[in-house]
Design a protein around this motif. Structure first.
Motif, short mmCIF file in Angstrom:
data_model
loop_
_atom_site.label_atom_id
_atom_site.label_comp_id
_atom_site.label_asym_id
_atom_site.label_seq_id
_atom_site.Cartn_x
_atom_site.Cartn_y
_atom_site.Cartn_z
N PRO A 26 0.81 -1.23 0.00
CA PRO A 26 0.00 0.00 0.00
C PRO A 26 0.83 1.27 0.00
O PRO A 26 0.41 2.28 -0.53
CB PRO A 26 -0.82 -0.13 1.29
N GLN A 111 -7.15 -6.17 -1.60
CA GLN A 111 -8.22 -5.30 -1.12
C GLN A 111 -9.06 -6.01 -0.06
O GLN A 111 -9.42 -5.41 0.96
CB GLN A 111 -9.12 -4.84 -2.28
N ARG A 113 -8.07 -8.33 1.98
CA ARG A 113 -7.28 -8.38 3.21
C ARG A 113 -7.30 -7.03 3.91
O ARG A 113 -7.48 -6.94 5.12
CB ARG A 113 -5.85 -8.81 2.92
N SER A 114 -7.12 -5.95 3.15
CA SER A 114 -7.15 -4.61 3.74
C SER A 114 -8.49 -4.32 4.38
O SER A 114 -8.55 -3.79 5.49
CB SER A 114 -6.87 -3.55 2.66
N ASP A 115 -9.58 -4.67 3.71
CA ASP A 115 -10.92 -4.47 4.25
C ASP A 115 -11.11 -5.26 5.54
O ASP A 115 -11.68 -4.77 6.51
CB ASP A 115 -11.99 -4.88 3.24
N HIS A 116 -10.62 -6.49 5.54
CA HIS A 116 -10.75 -7.34 6.73
C HIS A 116 -10.07 -6.71 7.94
O HIS A 116 -10.65 -6.60 9.02
CB HIS A 116 -10.17 -8.73 6.45
N TYR A 117 -8.82 -6.29 7.77
CA TYR A 117 -8.08 -5.72 8.89
C TYR A 117 -8.56 -4.32 9.28
O TYR A 117 -8.35 -3.90 10.40
CB TYR A 117 -6.58 -5.73 8.60
N ALA A 118 -9.23 -3.64 8.36
CA ALA A 118 -9.79 -2.33 8.68
C ALA A 118 -11.18 -2.44 9.30
O ALA A 118 -11.77 -1.45 9.68
CB ALA A 118 -9.84 -1.47 7.42
N GLY A 119 -11.70 -3.68 9.35
CA GLY A 119 -13.03 -3.89 9.93
C GLY A 119 -14.17 -3.51 9.01
O GLY A 119 -15.30 -3.36 9.46
N ARG A 120 -13.88 -3.36 7.71
CA ARG A 120 -14.94 -3.02 6.77
C ARG A 120 -15.67 -4.30 6.37
O ARG A 120 -15.05 -5.34 6.16
CB ARG A 120 -14.36 -2.35 5.53
#
Length: 124
Positions: A26, A111, A113-120
């Motif tokens: 990122p 994306q 993985r990023s959403d998962h760790y951001a809680g989205r």
């Protein structure tokens, strides 16, 4: 684009070469995920078995820090043999059949993985 770009043939879509960075984080810096792969420091031959033995071999991948990148690579390049990213040959073929619309698995999985760790929530 940087000098670290590589030309890859995407014959399943257009038959034309396309440029893609070797591995972007990122932050935008080029990152070689293979250097962090768990199988790099062990005998990777155990990941190239056939049949039911693949289900056992994939367990080796579950603790790997770059499992997502490995799976994305195998899907983007349509790697036919071996266990990659904790998936068997059969599982990867099924993913490719289920999602023929995906042009870039690295983007999609990164994306997710990023959403998962951001809680989205999924698909948000």
């Amino acid at each position: 684009m940087t000098e670290h770009n590589v030309t890859q043939i995407d014959s399943r879509r257009t038959g034309r070469p396309r440029l893609r960075p070797a591995g972007l984080r990122p932050s935008g810096t080029v990152w070689n995920w293979r250097a962090a792969a768990r199988c790099r420091a062990s005998d990777a031959e155990d990941l190239f078995v056939t049949g039911a033995r693949q289900r056992e071999a994939r367990e080796f991948c579950f603790g790997c820090p770059v499992r997502t990148e490995c799976l994305a690579h195998a899907l983007d390049q349509q790697v036919e043999f071996g266990v990659w990213g904790g998936t068997t040959e059969r599982e990867r073929r099924a993913l490719l059949r289920r999602r023929p619309d995906v042009d870039d698995w690295a983007d999609l999985l990164g994306q997710a993985r990023s959403d998962h760790y951001a809680g989205r929530p999924r698909g948000a």
